[in-house]
Design an enzyme around this catalytic site. Structure first.
Site, PDB file in Angstrom:
ATOM      1  N   ASP A   1     -15.442 -19.753  48.865  1.00 10.47           N
ATOM      2  CA  ASP A   1     -14.907 -19.003  49.994  1.00 10.47           C
ATOM      3  C   ASP A   1     -15.900 -17.961  50.463  1.00 10.47           C
ATOM      4  OD1 ASP A   1     -14.639 -16.689  48.499  1.00 10.47           O
ATOM      5  OD2 ASP A   1     -12.583 -16.318  49.161  1.00 10.47           O
TER       6      ASP A   1
ATOM      7  N   ASP B   1     -11.287 -20.241  55.424  1.00  5.49           N
ATOM      8  CA  ASP B   1     -12.473 -19.754  54.708  1.00  5.49           C
ATOM      9  C   ASP B   1     -12.577 -20.265  53.276  1.00  5.49           C
ATOM     10  OD1 ASP B   1     -10.565 -18.136  53.445  1.00  5.49           O
ATOM     11  OD2 ASP B   1     -12.079 -16.623  53.059  1.00  5.49           O
ATOM     12  N   GLU B   2     -11.854 -21.321  52.958  1.00  4.72           N
ATOM     13  CA  GLU B   2     -11.918 -21.843  51.599  1.00  4.72           C
ATOM     14  C   GLU B   2     -12.031 -23.359  51.606  1.00  4.72           C
ATOM     15  OE1 GLU B   2      -9.020 -19.141  49.326  1.00  4.72           O
ATOM     16  OE2 GLU B   2      -9.177 -20.908  48.057  1.00  4.72           O
TER      17      GLU B   2
END
Length: 431
Positions: free
Chosen positions: A19, A118-119
């Site tokens: 992330d 974001d991961e």
DNA sequence: TCTGGGGTCCTAGGACCC
DNA sequence: TCTGGGGTCCTAGGACCC
């Protein structure tokens, strides 16, 4: 007597969970030509309202003021030297795509699972001949992302996706000394997974489940791993069993198999800026949200066969609200969708102040040929469809605000305000 | 005065069918 | 004469995630 697992039959893959450190805040820092780890930025959902929520804050802001995701705007000290920033979701989405393109240099599409904005999870088991060890790959990805985007990524490495995710959340994120990389394997479970505390910090355990577990005398992940699976299953169903295995670091998900994007529902959620006591004003909000969601359907050539309406009441009253659904003939027509939602609304409406409105479309399917209803003359149906399409086209070209139904112009209407948002946040795109 | 927004999955209970 | 029973689908609500 300690309950320990035999891991010899468990899958061992080389999984990365990656992330971006303080993603939204870091993107904003880079846009301002600042170093993301030194900047002092908080991205706040509604900067104009005291109830606004911190969606992301720079590491420095966390360190200096203890401000983290979920902090309310009114909790931020007035004197704090922090840039309060409005979210620009479209910008973050763009950066997200660039980062994903870097991942794709190392793994095939089927070994990449994008988990959120974001991961991502990467299965690099097949990538070693070209790119070296798992840790090498992690470092190369970090280097690329830094060189190309000036963003810092943190990496959890594990034998399966769960261990990688736990390594990320509980070790990598906090460990600058080790370059934000952490490695967790089956052999380490007792020293790593079992020490995660409090319970609610563990992936899949929220505050409710934590309380429930506490009542059963389970206060740590170690306790959970030592509990009686049968009892857990009785109390929590399949989730109980899953929790038990997760406490032992066991997760048999294979990225290459699990990556089936479901996409079965579209929803719009809105916390109103005040309690609404006039049912007509609530109706207008429902109409707007339905309309926006229907536009989304048509944009993707999809249709829905199920509409759901959830109404949350004001906090000032004891009642919580209601949630109901109604199957409808598969459609992408705003008119029909709104019709269904309003049936639900007036069937269940009570004169209680409303604060939250949620509109969800379920049973989303690709739109085949025009679906004709037995009860409606074909011509009327087609003209409504043409109208919807024309409206969408104009809106696409000139923005949502260019065409509003007359009802949206009354005081309850928030369509104009919401048109500036993407995914509920300001898009940052000029209309 | 303090309510983000978009998702997924599981379960219990009821309806309905055979 | 009998309080059958199992499967499947739907709904509302709850819990979790980022």
């Amino acid at each position: 007597m300690l309950q320990v697992m035999d891991y010899s039959k468990e899958p061992r893959r080389d999984i990365l969970c990656i992330d971006v450190k303080s993603f939204f805040a870091s993107v904003e820092a880079v846009e301002r030509k600042e170093h993301p780890l030194k900047a002092r930025i908080a991205v706040v959902s509604k900067p104009d309202s005291n109830g606004g929520l911190v969606l992301a804050s720079s590491p420095m802001v966390k360190k200096l003021y203890g401000i983290k995701t979920g902090t309310r705007l009114f909790e931020i000290p007035k004197h704090a030297r922090i840039d309060i920033v409005r979210p620009r979701m479209a910008l973050y989405l763009e950066k997200n795509l660039e980062i994903i393109s870097i991942f794709k240099r190392f793994v095939s599409d089927e070994d990449l699972h994008v988990y959120s904005i974001d991961e991502s999870f990467l299965d690099v088991t097949q990538s070693h001949r070209l790119f070296g060890s798992t840790a090498d790959i992690a470092r190369q990805i970090q280097a690329f992302v830094w060189e190309e985007l000036h963003l810092v990524v943190t990496v959890g490495i594990g034998d399966n996706p769960l261990l990688a995710k736990l390594a990320l959340d509980h070790a990598a994120k906090h460990d600058q000394a080790h370059n934000f990389i952490a490695n967790w394997h089956y052999e380490d479970v007792q020293e790593t997974v079992w020490n995660i505390a409090p319970l609610r910090d563990f992936w899949g355990i929220g505050s409710r489940t934590e309380q429930h577990l506490n009542r059963l005398g389970i206060h740590s992940i170690r306790d959970l791993a030592q509990a009686d699976v049968g009892k857990l299953k009785k109390k929590f169903g399949v989730i109980g069993e899953q929790l038990f295995f997760h406490a032992h670091g066991i997760d048999r998900t294979r990225l290459s198999e699990s990556f089936v994007p479901k996409g079965t529902s579209f929803s719009k959620n809105q916390i109103l800026n005040k309690d609404y006591t006039d049912k007509h004003e609530v109706e207008i909000v429902i109409r707007e949200m339905a309309e926006e969601n229907a536009m989304r359907l048509r944009r993707h050539h999809l249709s829905t066969g199920l509409v759901k309406l959830s109404i949350g009441f004001s906090r000032d009253v004891a009642e919580r609200g209601f949630s109901h659904q109604l199957p409808i003939a598969q459609t992408d027509s705003s008119r029909k969708i709104i019709e269904g939602l309003l049936v639900l609304f007036y069937r269940h409406y009570q004169p209680i102040p409303v604060r939250v409105v949620n509109v969800t479309f379920g049973k989303i399917e690709p739109k085949s040929a025009l679906q004709l209803s037995l009860f409606e003359p074909a011509e009327k149906l087609i003209s409504q469809e043409d109208l919807d399409k024309t409206i969408d086209m104009i809106r696409k070209k000139y923005g949502y605000t260019s065409l509003l139904h007359a009802s949206s112009l009354s005081s309850g209407g928030m369509a104009v305000y919401r048109s500036k948002l993407i995914g509920g946040h300001r898009s940052g795109i000029q209309k």
